[in-house]
Design an enzyme around this catalytic site. Structure first.
Site, PDB file in Angstrom:
ATOM      1  CG  ASP A 307      -1.745   1.213   1.373  1.00  0.00           C
ATOM      2  OD1 ASP A 307      -2.364   1.606   0.376  1.00  0.00           O
ATOM      3  OD2 ASP A 307      -1.768   1.795   2.472  1.00  0.00           O
ATOM      4  CG  ASP A 502      -1.849   2.362   6.863  1.00  0.00           C
ATOM      5  OD1 ASP A 502      -2.163   2.271   5.662  1.00  0.00           O
ATOM      6  OD2 ASP A 502      -1.818   3.431   7.483  1.00  0.00           O
ATOM      7  CG  ASP A 506      -4.464  -1.182   2.908  1.00  0.00           C
ATOM      8  OD1 ASP A 506      -4.617  -1.072   1.681  1.00  0.00           O
ATOM      9  OD2 ASP A 506      -3.927  -0.301   3.610  1.00  0.00           O
TER      10      ASP A 506
END
Length: 622
Positions: A307, A502, A506
């Site tokens: 990410d 995080d 996600d």
């Protein structure tokens, strides 16, 4: 929890049976010793039989069969001491494995810990606190500062300032006007605002993400344990040698001795000991690995999906440059802007204040402060008139048209500052890459990761600009949570995948990956619950440390298995030729166990490659 307690009781019973039988045997009460040893073995054997049946239903042939055969044969042919020793070793191995897994997968209800349980609803001109499930479309809600938006809805006040980074990956809070849509799971980063509910809680964005996580976890096939991958071949060798010894000599005790020596303690003990040691070693560096399976998976991954916001970047705005105008200096602009921003709760304002403190600047107490949420703030600082905020807000205060900022970096925010009705400067705020990111990616490639991808919900132009210069194999932007899951599942068809993130958005992808890694220091509770690994410190370089520890532990476990199985096969051959009785075989197996366990414990001393400390970032809140 019950399963862990049961394995503890099983181990204690086996140990008490072995020790109690030995005490009775030494006192000359041999028959009582046999009964006590048998009592210690039978519960383990029954538990083992249940596990074997479960495994066979799944189509798995594991190590449990060899252990069950050796214990059963030892009891049938009167070698109860050997059976008791095997029972202790087997119960000890399963206990260690259970301990390693710990609380790897808590109930999914814990995933909702970030979601508010209640909301403030307007009713008959008053506010009432109601359970989330009571909220209906067209209810008017009050979203207080810092509250998580409980349901999807529309802004019902003139303006609102929300932080949707956990959902969309956009690192900077956004200003929403009346009628704009606000997603559940985003956070109110400004003044209180009213929200007109458009969906029930169970139909909202966050609830949909939770359902995605549940579906991903149900659909993910677990990776086979190292011990199970060795079991079928070892079982075949064991039965071949035991059957040959019995057939050639007609003596069943020789077959029993072979089975006792063949009890796969190197696999039952060495693997979990090495992996538990690896889990413990990783915790020393702030890496929480939720058991042996995630550790094994971490050692075997070849594809990494990252990410952006809060993972490759800090996830918090900070000043990357100060542009000065009309003869003002950087420190003057920053000092006066930060002094005024002390009166604001805006996340960007707090970042400005902390940037000034980091430079050691003395701040003044602001007076006559007035703030327009989402626009800017004005007041007096040290006798001077100061205004700061968006370009349009400051330009209107100065009585001129706002200037276009063509050189603004993608994903950045400009904070204009005027002093005594003169444009004094611009603070350029951005969410840049963490320092040392390129070195980390090189380190990961050296450790066997052949494919590294970026997956973000942020815009493509922002993602490509922020990651410019990184050696990535692909950038996937504008992704929704289900699209991230699809990307993970697609990559899993080619090689084991690790996903790092995080945010709430996600969490489904973390659950779908072979191993999910959550940035747990400041990340969402949902991502930490869904992941198999949690980085407890806000340092992305710990990812490389964790992989090195996982690979080192896996390598040590493999060494222990190869050495232990080799010694066991040699002992089996000796037993087949009559050189070892069942009890002597059990003692030899214990010697082998001690050797492989001592080797496995080397995982406690794994020294990962040193990494430079991450440069401290400016947090939004203290």
């Amino acid at each position: 929890m019950f399963r862990s307690d049961f394995k503890t009781v099983l181990l204690l019973g086996a140990v008490l049976g072995l020790v109690g039988g030995l005490l009775f045997g030494f006192s000359g009460r041999d028959q009582t010793a046999v009964v006590v040893w048998t009592m210690g073995v039978v519960p383990v054997l029954v538990s083992l039989a249940v596990e074997i049946l479960r495994s066979l239903r799944r189509g798995d042939v594991g190590l449990d069969i060899v252990a069950a055969l050796s214990m059963t044969a030892a009891l049938v042919f009167g070698e109860t001491l050997a059976a008791a020793v095997i029972a202790v070793m087997y119960a000890g191995g399963t206990f260690l494995e259970s301990f390693a897994e710990g609380r790897a997968r808590r109930e999914m209800r814990d995933l909702l810990s970030r979601v508010p349980r209640t909301a403030m609803r307007y009713m008959d001109g008053e506010l009432e606190e109601v359970p989330l499930e009571d909220i209906k479309p067209d209810d008017l809600l009050l979203i207080r500062q810092g509250d998580v938006v409980p349901v999807d809805g529309q802004i019902a006040t003139e303006t609102a300032f929300v932080d949707a980074s956990a959902l969309t990956g956009e690192s900077l809070p956004v200003r929403l006007s009346r009628g704009a849509s606000a997603m559940s799971g985003s956070t109110n980063a400004g003044e209180p605002f009213d929200l007109l509910a458009t969906h029930r809680a169970r139909e909202s964005t966050y609830a949909g993400i939770v359902r995605l996580v549940e579906a991903a976890q149900r659909s993910k096939a677990p990776m086979a344990r190292m011990a199970d991958r060795w079991s079928l071949g070892f079982l075949a060798v064991t039965l071949l040698i035991a059957g040959a010894a019995w057939g050639a000599t007609g003596d069943p005790i020789r077959a029993v001795a072979v089975l006792v020596v063949a009890t796969p303690c190197p696999l039952i003990l060495a693997v979990p000991v090495a992996l538990v040691a690896g889990v413990s070693r990783a915790a020393h560096f702030g890496i929480l690995i939720k058991g042996a399976r995630p550790l094994e998976a971490m050692a075997r991954v070849h594809t990494l999906i990252l990410d952006k916001t809060g993972t490759l970047t800090d996830g918090r705005p900070r000043i990357v440059s100060i542009r000065c105008h009309n003869g003002f200096g950087e420190n003057d602009v920053l000092r006066l802007a930060a002094s005024l921003d002390q009166a604001s709760k805006h996340p960007v304002a707090q970042a400005v204040v902390l940037a000034a403190k980091a430079r050691g600047l003395d701040l003044f107490v602001p007076t006559e402060v007035s703030e327009i949420p989402g626009e800017g703030v004005r007041g007096r600082v040290d006798g001077r008139s100061v205004t700061l905020g968006g370009e349009g807000f400051v330009s209107r205060h100065l009585g001129r048209h706002p200037e276009a900022s063509s050189d603004e970096m993608a994903g950045s925010v400009l904070v204009a500052v005027s002093i005594d009705r003169q444009l004094a400067g611009h603070l350029v705020m951005a969410d840049p890459l963490r320092q040392g990111t390129n070195a980390l990616l090189d380190r990961l490639r050296q450790n066997g990761l052949s494919r590294i991808l970026l997956a973000t919900g942020d815009r493509f132009d922002v993602a490509s600009k922020v990651t410019e210069g990184l050696r990535l194999d692909g950038i996937h932007a504008d992704l929704t949570p289900d699209q991230k899951v699809l990307l993970v599942l697609t990559e899993r068809q080619n090689s084991p995948v690790m996903m790092v993130g995080d945010g709430v958005n996600d969490a489904p992808a973390l659950a779908a990956a072979n191993v999910g890694v959550a940035m747990g220091a400041r990340g969402a509770a949902a991502s930490s619950e869904a992941a198999g690994v949690v980085l407890l410190v806000d340092r992305i370089d710990r990812l490389g440390t964790g992989i090195e520890i996982a690979k080192g532990s896996h390598r040590i476990a493999l060494q222990s298995v190869v050495a232990g199985i080799g010694l066991s096969v040699a002992g089996m051959v000796a037993a087949a030729f009559g050189y070892l009785s069942p009890v002597q075989g059990a003692i030899l197996q214990e010697v082998i166990d001690v050797a492989v366990i001592l080797n496995a414990l080397r995982a406690l001393r794994i020294a990962p490659q040193d990494t430079a400390p991450t440069v401290p970032t400016i947090p939004l809140r203290e």
